[in-house]
Design a protein around this motif. Structure first.
Motif, PDB file in Angstrom:
ATOM      1  N   LEU A  67       6.722  -2.038  -4.708  1.00  0.00           N
ATOM      2  CA  LEU A  67       6.463  -1.128  -5.831  1.00  0.00           C
ATOM      3  C   LEU A  67       6.801  -1.807  -7.158  1.00  0.00           C
ATOM      4  O   LEU A  67       6.015  -1.761  -8.112  1.00  0.00           O
ATOM      5  N   LYS A  68       7.956  -2.430  -7.210  1.00  0.00           N
ATOM      6  CA  LYS A  68       8.374  -3.112  -8.441  1.00  0.00           C
ATOM      7  C   LYS A  68       7.420  -4.255  -8.783  1.00  0.00           C
ATOM      8  O   LYS A  68       7.065  -4.450  -9.959  1.00  0.00           O
ATOM      9  N   GLN A  69       6.988  -4.987  -7.763  1.00  0.00           N
ATOM     10  CA  GLN A  69       6.053  -6.092  -7.994  1.00  0.00           C
ATOM     11  C   GLN A  69       4.703  -5.580  -8.464  1.00  0.00           C
ATOM     12  O   GLN A  69       4.078  -6.169  -9.359  1.00  0.00           O
ATOM     13  N   LEU A  70       4.239  -4.479  -7.885  1.00  0.00           N
ATOM     14  CA  LEU A  70       2.962  -3.894  -8.277  1.00  0.00           C
ATOM     15  C   LEU A  70       2.974  -3.507  -9.751  1.00  0.00           C
ATOM     16  O   LEU A  70       2.020  -3.771 -10.491  1.00  0.00           O
TER      17      LEU A  70
ATOM     18  N   LYS B  48       5.041  -4.715 -12.056  1.00  0.00           N
ATOM     19  CA  LYS B  48       5.165  -5.959 -12.830  1.00  0.00           C
ATOM     20  C   LYS B  48       3.831  -6.656 -12.996  1.00  0.00           C
ATOM     21  O   LYS B  48       3.545  -7.250 -14.045  1.00  0.00           O
ATOM     22  N   ASP B  49       2.979  -6.562 -11.974  1.00  0.00           N
ATOM     23  CA  ASP B  49       1.658  -7.202 -12.016  1.00  0.00           C
ATOM     24  C   ASP B  49       0.636  -6.401 -12.816  1.00  0.00           C
ATOM     25  O   ASP B  49      -0.520  -6.817 -12.931  1.00  0.00           O
ATOM     26  N   GLY B  50       1.057  -5.246 -13.336  1.00  0.00           N
ATOM     27  CA  GLY B  50       0.160  -4.441 -14.172  1.00  0.00           C
ATOM     28  C   GLY B  50      -0.621  -3.382 -13.431  1.00  0.00           C
ATOM     29  O   GLY B  50      -1.477  -2.712 -14.030  1.00  0.00           O
ATOM     30  N   GLY B  51      -0.346  -3.200 -12.144  1.00  0.00           N
ATOM     31  CA  GLY B  51      -1.051  -2.179 -11.374  1.00  0.00           C
ATOM     32  C   GLY B  51      -0.394  -0.820 -11.499  1.00  0.00           C
ATOM     33  O   GLY B  51       0.625  -0.661 -12.170  1.00  0.00           O
ATOM     34  N   PHE B  52      -0.981   0.161 -10.838  1.00  0.00           N
ATOM     35  CA  PHE B  52      -0.379   1.487 -10.805  1.00  0.00           C
ATOM     36  C   PHE B  52      -0.047   1.844  -9.360  1.00  0.00           C
ATOM     37  O   PHE B  52      -0.681   1.364  -8.421  1.00  0.00           O
ATOM     38  N   ALA B  53       0.970   2.693  -9.204  1.00  0.00           N
ATOM     39  CA  ALA B  53       1.439   3.061  -7.872  1.00  0.00           C
ATOM     40  C   ALA B  53       1.408   4.576  -7.719  1.00  0.00           C
ATOM     41  O   ALA B  53       1.720   5.314  -8.657  1.00  0.00           O
ATOM     42  N   ILE B  54       1.037   5.021  -6.522  1.00  0.00           N
ATOM     43  CA  ILE B  54       0.937   6.446  -6.221  1.00  0.00           C
ATOM     44  C   ILE B  54       2.009   6.829  -5.206  1.00  0.00           C
ATOM     45  O   ILE B  54       2.131   6.223  -4.140  1.00  0.00           O
ATOM     46  N   GLY B  55       2.774   7.849  -5.551  1.00  0.00           N
ATOM     47  CA  GLY B  55       3.799   8.343  -4.648  1.00  0.00           C
ATOM     48  C   GLY B  55       3.873   9.852  -4.683  1.00  0.00           C
ATOM     49  O   GLY B  55       3.044  10.521  -5.299  1.00  0.00           O
ATOM     50  N   THR B  56       4.889  10.383  -4.017  1.00  0.00           N
ATOM     51  CA  THR B  56       5.119  11.827  -4.044  1.00  0.00           C
ATOM     52  C   THR B  56       6.603  12.088  -3.835  1.00  0.00           C
ATOM     53  O   THR B  56       7.323  11.257  -3.260  1.00  0.00           O
ATOM     54  N   PHE B  57       7.049  13.241  -4.316  1.00  0.00           N
ATOM     55  CA  PHE B  57       8.413  13.677  -4.030  1.00  0.00           C
ATOM     56  C   PHE B  57       8.491  14.171  -2.587  1.00  0.00           C
ATOM     57  O   PHE B  57       7.573  14.837  -2.109  1.00  0.00           O
ATOM     58  N   VAL B  58       9.582  13.855  -1.918  1.00  0.00           N
ATOM     59  CA  VAL B  58       9.813  14.350  -0.560  1.00  0.00           C
ATOM     60  C   VAL B  58      11.020  15.278  -0.586  1.00  0.00           C
ATOM     61  O   VAL B  58      12.123  14.872  -0.957  1.00  0.00           O
ATOM     62  N   LYS B  59      10.790  16.525  -0.186  1.00  0.00           N
ATOM     63  CA  LYS B  59      11.840  17.529  -0.171  1.00  0.00           C
ATOM     64  C   LYS B  59      12.265  17.910   1.243  1.00  0.00           C
ATOM     65  O   LYS B  59      13.208  18.668   1.428  1.00  0.00           O
ATOM     66  N   SER B  60      11.556  17.383   2.240  1.00  0.00           N
ATOM     67  CA  SER B  60      11.875  17.655   3.636  1.00  0.00           C
ATOM     68  C   SER B  60      12.916  16.670   4.153  1.00  0.00           C
ATOM     69  O   SER B  60      13.066  15.568   3.619  1.00  0.00           O
ATOM     70  N   ASN B  61      13.605  17.061   5.215  1.00  0.00           N
ATOM     71  CA  ASN B  61      14.593  16.190   5.841  1.00  0.00           C
ATOM     72  C   ASN B  61      14.098  15.555   7.135  1.00  0.00           C
ATOM     73  O   ASN B  61      14.855  14.854   7.802  1.00  0.00           O
ATOM     74  N   ASP B  62      12.855  15.791   7.487  1.00  0.00           N
ATOM     75  CA  ASP B  62      12.312  15.278   8.742  1.00  0.00           C
ATOM     76  C   ASP B  62      11.777  13.864   8.534  1.00  0.00           C
ATOM     77  O   ASP B  62      10.841  13.660   7.747  1.00  0.00           O
TER      78      ASP B  62
END
Length: 254
Positions: A7-10, A12-26
């Motif tokens: 993620l950090k490298q992406l 740094k290389d000028g790209g974008f990253a897609i994620g989501t918040f996780v609220k579950s414990n599973d």
């Protein structure tokens, strides 16, 4: 064991990253999201009851699929940050970082000497329970851990220029909901005051050579990417389940 932070490298290389918040414990949730092709997840320790044991298992699960695990800690305290990183998280996302002093304290809590003052134990999960070379571990940790600070108040906006002078601050994350509350228009993420503030934050952060993050709907994401946002959190695991279930039910009951 700490690993290279894709993620950090992406970013740094000028790209974008897609994620989501996780609220579950599973842990299965982290696996599913990893197999689904997302770049990262943020375990939401701020808004849900997640024990350290469940946090570690969620991070293990993320590691098994290669998705990058970040932890949103409860508050900007060394012990909160220490426990998340010692568990193997590749970064922390910290709420309510409103001043340069608070941002500096965050960096000190994430990084080991000579950059910061993070407490050092060579027998944690992140250090392969003592089986990793100590110097190699410290160097890799300082290099790969991602530092994400929330900007979600008028106080932070007033101090943003000073905050942005700090090295090792990787991402400024905009929280539209908290920002709306601070601006006196609580819950109105599309209010002109909120939109204007978001535009200002993006402009200043990019001008300082740092990355911008924000929580976004899928519909808004491309607009934010076009504006230079690189760290995008789309909904939550619970929100994805709810929206998919609601759509299926509505479509079939027509």
């Amino acid at each position: 064991m700490i690993r290279k932070n894709k993620l950090k490298q992406l970013i740094k290389d000028g790209g974008f990253a897609i994620g989501t918040f996780v609220k579950s414990n599973d842990p299965a949730v982290a696996e599913i999201l990893g197999f689904s092709g997302l770049d990262f997840i943020v375990l939401d320790n701020e808004h849900v009851a997640m024990s350290r044991d469940s946090m570690i298992n969620m991070i293990r699960s993320a590691d098994s699929t290669g998705i990058v695990p970040i932890v949103r800690v409860r508050e900007n305290r060394p012990v909160e940050i220490l426990q998340a990183l010692d568990s193997g998280a590749l970064g922390v996302q910290v709420p309510n970082v409103d001043t340069k002093e608070e941002a500096a304290a965050l960096i000190e809590s994430v990084k080991y000497n000579p950059i910061g003052k993070r407490g050092f134990s060579p027998t944690t999960r992140a250090a392969a329970y003592g089986l990793m070379d100590k110097k190699e571990y410290v160097a890799l940790s300082n290099q790969e851990t991602l530092v994400v600070a929330h900007c979600e108040t008028t106080t932070c906006m007033e101090n943003l220029d000073e905050i942005l002078t700090l090295d090792y601050l990787d991402v400024i994350f905009i929280g539209p909901m908290d920002l709306s509350q601070s601006l006196g228009v609580m819950g109105e993420a599309n209010h002109p005051k909120v939109i204007e503030s978001i535009e200002m934050i993006i402009k200043k952060v990019l001008g300082a050579g740092k990355a911008v993050g924000i929580v976004s709907s899928p519909a808004q994401a491309n607009d934010y990417i076009a504006k230079g946002v690189q760290y995008l959190l789309i909904s939550t695991d619970q929100g994805m389940i709810a929206s998919a279930a609601q759509k299926i039910a509505a479509d079939l009951k027509k």
